[in-house]
Design an enzyme around this catalytic site. Structure first.
Site, PDB file in Angstrom:
ATOM      1  N   ARG A  62     -48.838   1.150  -6.080  1.00  0.00           N
ATOM      2  CA  ARG A  62     -48.816   0.966  -5.122  1.00  0.00           C
ATOM      3  C   ARG A  62     -47.833   1.773  -4.024  1.00  0.00           C
ATOM      4  NH1 ARG A  62     -49.184  -4.261  -5.968  1.00  0.00           N
ATOM      5  NH2 ARG A  62     -46.978  -4.439  -5.950  1.00  0.00           N
ATOM      6  N   LYS A 213     -55.416  10.076  14.588  1.00  0.00           N
ATOM      7  CA  LYS A 213     -56.205  11.040  15.294  1.00  0.00           C
ATOM      8  C   LYS A 213     -55.177  12.418  15.443  1.00  0.00           C
ATOM      9  CE  LYS A 213     -57.653   7.251  18.021  1.00  0.00           C
ATOM     10  NZ  LYS A 213     -57.294   6.112  16.732  1.00  0.00           N
TER      11      LYS A 213
END
Length: 402
Positions: A62, A213
């Protein structure tokens, strides 16, 4: 290949960023480390591993491994003034992660009225339930913005340019006003990236990006990032780990690959977008071109003062046409896909109506004719500019055919 120093030019930094030799070994790119469990040689090593919380120290999956660390390191290098970068599984997760790291019940945050709609939904939903008040402000009215501060105002979130309507605000001034009032300034800097607008250098405390993006660049990953100086980075990291935020090493590798070509893709898309914006600006059936890179467009002067580049995302408003005509135009496009997101290699077109979500800055603006309010957002990909213009021309012809 050692990590490239910050004094090198952008292209050189993009090639070398995140390529620490201890992470790459004898290969060019950091390998993809898929691991939930990190093993220790002894109990003493286990104890030592838990005593430090920083990238580069194995602990548990994690907290990432070399693939994720390399990406975070690369993004930190690209953001002048950043101490570190935290990765999130989406751009929205990055925005929420930044806000929840700063705010607590009873606090007030100010959000620019042209912000990304999920940011508004988050403010009016999740954070309202947590006892955090949101006030929306006109990003172009500094006096009204300043007057909105109270003793409980702890954060300011802006986008520049804003989603859909593309206003460029005076970010250095907004950040300075926020700091004067003891509030943390955050910017969603996905449009420009730190290549064209180094947000921390312009006074912001926290810089947010949707890596989905431009950084991803190929429409095949979801990820976000938040970069900050040492004080806020440590808070961001602690909060992200408490909430269990982690990104896939496979996606981190894709984002690292995207970083290498980020500059040349942005340059190509910016040049093509500006050419198309000029073509649209000359058409009688276009009322307004909302492209800050276009001379004469709203807030162009602020963009020219603060930015060193742009991207392929901008909008335009049809003259005297309604939603049905707009839909006919978009449906007639061949080279433009219809879909959300942007920043990939392919061009996109999206119908949009900002009016229902605006509360502080009206849409359409008061100086628009009443019939000029149908907006189309374009993202310009890597196709040839002449082909894209020809496609748009055919679509405009189809718009008025019933």
């Amino acid at each position: 290949m050692s990590n490239t120093s910050a004094d090198k030019k952008t292209g050189t930094r993009l090639v070398g960023a995140g390529r620490q030799p201890e992470w790459t070994g004898a290969v060019v790119n950091p390998p993809i480390w898929r691991a939930s469990t990190h093993l220790y040689e002894s109990c003493a090593a286990l104890k030592a591993g838990t005593s430090s919380n920083e990238d580069g120290r194995f602990f548990y999956g994690r907290r990432g491994a070399p693939t994720q660390w390399a990406l975070a390191d690369a993004l930190t290098m690209l953001e002048p003034g950043a101490f570190g970068t935290v990765l999130y599984p989406s751009g929205v997760a990055a925005i929420s992660g930044a806000l929840i790291s700063v705010l607590k019940p009873g606090d007030v945050m100010l959000v620019s009225d042209n912000a990304y709609e999920p940011s508004r939904l988050m403010a009016n939903g999740l954070f309202k339930r947590l006892g955090i008040e949101t006030k929306f402000f006109d990003p172009l009215d500094l006096n009204a913005f300043t007057a909105m501060f109270c003793e409980n105002t702890k954060a300011v979130l802006i986008e520049s340019p804003g989603s859909l309507t593309m206003e460029v605000c005076d970010t250095p001034a907004i950040a300075a006003i926020a700091r004067k009032h003891g509030a943390v300034s955050m910017i969603d800097n996905t449009w420009a990236t730190p290549l064209a607008f180094p947000a921390l250098r312009h006074g912001c405390d926290i810089a947010i990006m949707a890596l989905t993006k431009h950084v991803g660049g190929h429409s095949d990953l979801m990820m976000g990032s938040v970069s900050a100086g040492e004080r806020w980075y440590k808070r961001l990291r602690q909060t992200a780990q408490t909430l269990g935020h982690v990104v896939s090493p496979d996606d981190a590798a894709l984002a690292l690959r995207g970083i290498r070509t980020l500059e040349i893709r942005l340059q190509k898309q910016t040049n093509t977008a500006l050419g198309i914006a000029k073509w649209l600006d000359a058409r009688n059936d276009v009322a307004h071109v909302l492209c800050p890179m276009l001379p004469g467009s709203p807030t162009h002067e602020t963009w020219a003062r603060d930015f060193t580049g742009g991207c392929g995302l901008f909008s335009f408003v049809l003259k005297g046409r309604g939603a049905e005509a707009r839909d006919r135009l978009i449906d007639a496009l061949d080279l433009f896909g219809i879909g959300y997101s942007w920043g990939g290699f392919e061009s996109l077109a999206l119908p949009a109506d900002p009016a229902p979500i605006r509360t502080a800055a009206s849409w359409p603006p008061k100086d628009y004719d009443a019939d000029d309010q149908c907006l189309i957002r374009l993202f310009i990909g890597l196709e040839d500019v002449d082909d894209l213009i020809a496609d748009l021309a055919r679509a405009f012809d189809a718009m008025d055919q019933t």
